[in-house]
Design a protein around this motif. Structure first.
Motif, PDB file in Angstrom:
ATOM      1  N   GLY A 179      11.770  33.070  39.750  1.00  0.00           N
ATOM      2  CA  GLY A 179      13.121  32.980  40.291  1.00  0.00           C
ATOM      3  C   GLY A 179      13.830  34.320  40.383  1.00  0.00           C
ATOM      4  O   GLY A 179      13.373  35.326  39.849  1.00  0.00           O
ATOM      5  N   ASP A 221      15.379  29.229  51.248  1.00  0.00           N
ATOM      6  CA  ASP A 221      14.651  28.653  50.111  1.00  0.00           C
ATOM      7  C   ASP A 221      14.950  27.166  50.053  1.00  0.00           C
ATOM      8  O   ASP A 221      15.995  26.708  50.524  1.00  0.00           O
ATOM      9  N   THR A 277       6.570  32.488  48.992  1.00  0.00           N
ATOM     10  CA  THR A 277       6.461  31.215  48.261  1.00  0.00           C
ATOM     11  C   THR A 277       5.051  31.129  47.664  1.00  0.00           C
ATOM     12  O   THR A 277       4.202  31.963  47.992  1.00  0.00           O
ATOM     13  N   SER A 299      -0.912  36.048  46.557  1.00  0.00           N
ATOM     14  CA  SER A 299      -1.878  36.767  45.723  1.00  0.00           C
ATOM     15  C   SER A 299      -3.323  36.629  46.187  1.00  0.00           C
ATOM     16  O   SER A 299      -4.205  37.278  45.627  1.00  0.00           O
TER      17      SER A 299
HETATM   18  N1  LIG Z   1       4.731  36.690  40.112  1.00  0.00           N
HETATM   19  C1  LIG Z   1       3.893  37.684  40.349  1.00  0.00           C
HETATM   20  O1  LIG Z   1       3.542  38.436  39.446  1.00  0.00           O
HETATM   21  C2  LIG Z   1       3.384  37.888  41.755  1.00  0.00           C
HETATM   22  C3  LIG Z   1       2.919  39.147  42.102  1.00  0.00           C
HETATM   23  C4  LIG Z   1       2.449  39.369  43.411  1.00  0.00           C
HETATM   24  C5  LIG Z   1       2.442  38.318  44.316  1.00  0.00           C
HETATM   25  N2  LIG Z   1       2.883  37.098  43.927  1.00  0.00           N
HETATM   26  C6  LIG Z   1       2.891  36.020  44.936  1.00  0.00           C
HETATM   27  O2  LIG Z   1       4.208  35.940  45.409  1.00  0.00           O
HETATM   28  C7  LIG Z   1       4.514  34.604  45.807  1.00  0.00           C
HETATM   29  C8  LIG Z   1       5.818  34.185  45.140  1.00  0.00           C
HETATM   30  O3  LIG Z   1       5.683  34.275  43.747  1.00  0.00           O
HETATM   31  P1  LIG Z   1       6.943  34.499  42.789  1.00  0.00           P
HETATM   32  O4  LIG Z   1       6.390  35.051  41.538  1.00  0.00           O
HETATM   33  O5  LIG Z   1       8.029  35.182  43.502  1.00  0.00           O
HETATM   34  O6  LIG Z   1       7.329  32.987  42.497  1.00  0.00           O
HETATM   35  P2  LIG Z   1       8.774  32.317  42.283  1.00  0.00           P
HETATM   36  O7  LIG Z   1       8.502  30.944  41.759  1.00  0.00           O
HETATM   37  O8  LIG Z   1       9.663  33.198  41.515  1.00  0.00           O
HETATM   38  O9  LIG Z   1       9.298  32.202  43.769  1.00  0.00           O
HETATM   39  C9  LIG Z   1       8.794  31.308  44.718  1.00  0.00           C
HETATM   40  C10 LIG Z   1       9.952  30.854  45.580  1.00  0.00           C
HETATM   41  O10 LIG Z   1       9.463  30.046  46.647  1.00  0.00           O
HETATM   42  C11 LIG Z   1      10.379  28.977  46.824  1.00  0.00           C
HETATM   43  N3  LIG Z   1       9.720  27.897  47.546  1.00  0.00           N
HETATM   44  C12 LIG Z   1       8.694  27.126  47.116  1.00  0.00           C
HETATM   45  N4  LIG Z   1       8.380  26.221  48.066  1.00  0.00           N
HETATM   46  C13 LIG Z   1       9.207  26.448  49.116  1.00  0.00           C
HETATM   47  C14 LIG Z   1       9.393  25.835  50.388  1.00  0.00           C
HETATM   48  N5  LIG Z   1       8.640  24.801  50.783  1.00  0.00           N
HETATM   49  N6  LIG Z   1      10.359  26.314  51.204  1.00  0.00           N
HETATM   50  C15 LIG Z   1      11.144  27.352  50.812  1.00  0.00           C
HETATM   51  N7  LIG Z   1      11.015  27.964  49.609  1.00  0.00           N
HETATM   52  C16 LIG Z   1      10.083  27.509  48.787  1.00  0.00           C
HETATM   53  C17 LIG Z   1      10.804  28.622  45.409  1.00  0.00           C
HETATM   54  O11 LIG Z   1      11.963  27.840  45.392  1.00  0.00           O
HETATM   55  C18 LIG Z   1      10.973  30.011  44.816  1.00  0.00           C
HETATM   56  O12 LIG Z   1      12.253  30.512  45.045  1.00  0.00           O
HETATM   57  C19 LIG Z   1       3.295  33.770  45.432  1.00  0.00           C
HETATM   58  O13 LIG Z   1       2.530  33.547  46.574  1.00  0.00           O
HETATM   59  C20 LIG Z   1       2.531  34.636  44.445  1.00  0.00           C
HETATM   60  O14 LIG Z   1       1.148  34.373  44.506  1.00  0.00           O
HETATM   61  C21 LIG Z   1       3.387  36.859  42.684  1.00  0.00           C
END
Ligand SMILES: NC(=O)c1ccc[n+]([C@@H]2O[C@H](COP(=O)([O-])OP(=O)(O)OC[C@H]3O[C@@H](n4cnc5c(N)ncnc54)[C@H](O)[C@@H]3O)[C@@H](O)[C@H]2O)c1
Ligand SMILES: O=C(O)C(=O)C[C@]1(C(=O)O)C=C[C@@H](O)C=C1
Length: 362
Positions: free
Chosen positions: A127, A34, A69, A96
């Motif tokens: 997070g 990360d 991410t 997504s």
């Molecule tokens: N939150 C939801 O309900 C949900 C559900 C299904 C899918 N998603 C998808 O899952 C993915 C992550 O979402 P999340 O909810 O876990 O978000 P989150 O913000 O909790 O996690 C994202 C992570 O990516 C890291 N990150 C960002 N840029 C980065 C980089 N350049 N290098 C390394 N790490 C990096 C961030 O530091 C963070 O830890 C997204 O693509 C989202 O569309 C989210």
């Protein structure tokens, strides 16, 4: 066999997957990568990952790389990892949106094995602190299939997803995007718009936020989601999102018109039709639980009210599969409890009745 996994992005979804993988015997190591060092430490602290590494080193010699991410950065990250990756490694993401991403990544990863993914579960928290090892249980987890998909790898990934409790659904990227534009992206836009109206009007009348009740909470919870994640979703599923906005605008204009004209019949008809449609929805789809294993419980507004119910059932070896808060009011709330087994459902019902709880079977 998938034994070593690298998770790029140890946020809500990445860390939830990491936690769920810890219960799978064959998985020997989960490596967290990360850009946020606090998140890496938190993921280590909660046991979602076994160690951390750099992007370049962490993806070497693993069986699976999961990109978790925001969607907008995934292509860039894949470009960066390819020189370090073993061609037999499966690359997947949890983004997504799928059409744009799968199209671009399949071009980029020729000679490698990329399979798009999207768990239909989550929350508005960000997070590792919001991570939940049961997040995927009974959830639909979409995997994309195209003419380039290797069936043996698709099956391996499907098996892994099922072992974290999810139900894999194999779909084309386009079909996925059209469906989620309606079921996930439009609701988010509606919640955002509603919040935007309320935020503006709250400046004019300070009493406005005091009159917020359950309906407001229910319809706006998701607007607290991460702005970067949602920005990327809307921009990457632009066409399908714009189509659903147009349909929504049409429906809203119609409502505006019939209210303006005092069209009692048309208004009642629309409200009745949508009510019927809502009641017929397979509720709690995530749970995919038969609705006859559910109880509806009304609780007084007292400290630890839910905890007491959980303790009562737990002390009697009854496992609650899922709890959902249906309504929160000043004078208490209504919750839905789901059970996996019919006998647990019946036992819980009897026990709660004996303890004077207001409980009904569904
Ligand atoms: N939150 C939801 O309900 C949900 C559900 C299904 C899918 N998603 C998808 O899952 C993915 C992550 O979402 P999340 O909810 O876990 O978000 P989150 O913000 O909790 O996690 C994202 C992570 O990516 C890291 N990150 C960002 N840029 C980065 C980089 N350049 N290098 C390394 N790490 C990096 C961030 O530091 C963070 O830890 C997204 O693509 C989202 O569309 C989210
Ligand atoms: O917050 C929630 O309840 C969610 O499940 C989040 C939700 C959704 O719209 O259903 C949001 C985006 C994801 O791509 C998948 C799931």
């Amino acid at each position: 066999m998938i034994r070593r996994v690298a998770i790029v992005g140890v946020g809500l979804i990445g860390s939830s997957l990491g936690l769920a993988f810890q219960d799978i015997n064959e998985i020997e190591e989960v490596i967290g990568i990360d850009k946020n060092s606090d998140y890496l430490q938190q993921a280590l602290d909660i046991g979602a990952i076994n160690r951390t590494d750099s992007l370049e080193e962490g993806v070497k010699n693993v069986d699976l790389v999961i990109l978790a991410t925001p969607v907008g950065i995934i292509k860039d990250l894949v470009q960066k990892i390819l020189p370090y990756i073993n061609p037999n490694t499966i690359i997947t993401d949890v983004g997504s949106t799928k059409s744009n991403l799968v199209g671009e990544l399949e071009k980029l990863t020729k000679g490698y094995n990329y399979i798009g993914g999207h768990p239909m579960t989550g929350s508005e928290t960000v997070g590792p602190r919001g991570a939940d090892k049961y997040l995927f249980e009974n959830a639909i987890y979409v995997l994309t299939e195209t003419e380039n998909t290797r069936q043996d790898y698709l099956l391996l990934l499907k098996d892994l997803i099922e072992r974290v409790g999810a139900q894999a659904l194999i779909l084309s990227p386009l079909r996925h995007d059209k469906i989620v534009a309606i079921t996930s992206h439009l609701p988010h836009l509606v919640a955002v718009n509603l919040m935007s109206v309320i935020a503006e009007l709250a400046e004019e009348d300070e009493l406005l936020t005091s009159l917020i009740a359950g309906g407001f909470r229910d319809t706006t919870r998701i607007s607290a989601g991460d702005p970067i994640m949602w920005r990327d979703i809307f921009l990457n599923n632009k066409d399908a999102v714009l189509d659903t906005i147009s349909l929504f605008e049409e429906k809203l204009s119609y409502l505006k018109e019939i209210i303006n004209r005092d069209s009692t019949e048309k208004l009642t008809a629309m409200l009745s039709e949508t009510r019927d449609a809502r009641l017929k929805l397979p509720m709690k789809k995530k749970g995919l639980l038969p609705s006859n294993f559910e109880l509806i419980l009304t609780l007084e507004d007292k400290p630890k009210a839910i905890a007491k119910v959980a303790t009562l059932l737990g002390n009697n070896e009854i496992n609650i599969q899922d709890i959902e808060v249906l309504k929160v009011r000043e004078d208490g709330g209504t919750i839905r409890l789901s059970f996996r087994q019919e006998d647990e459902h019946l036992e819980a019902y009897q026990l709660l009745q004996q303890n004077s709880y207001k409980v009904t079977k569904k």
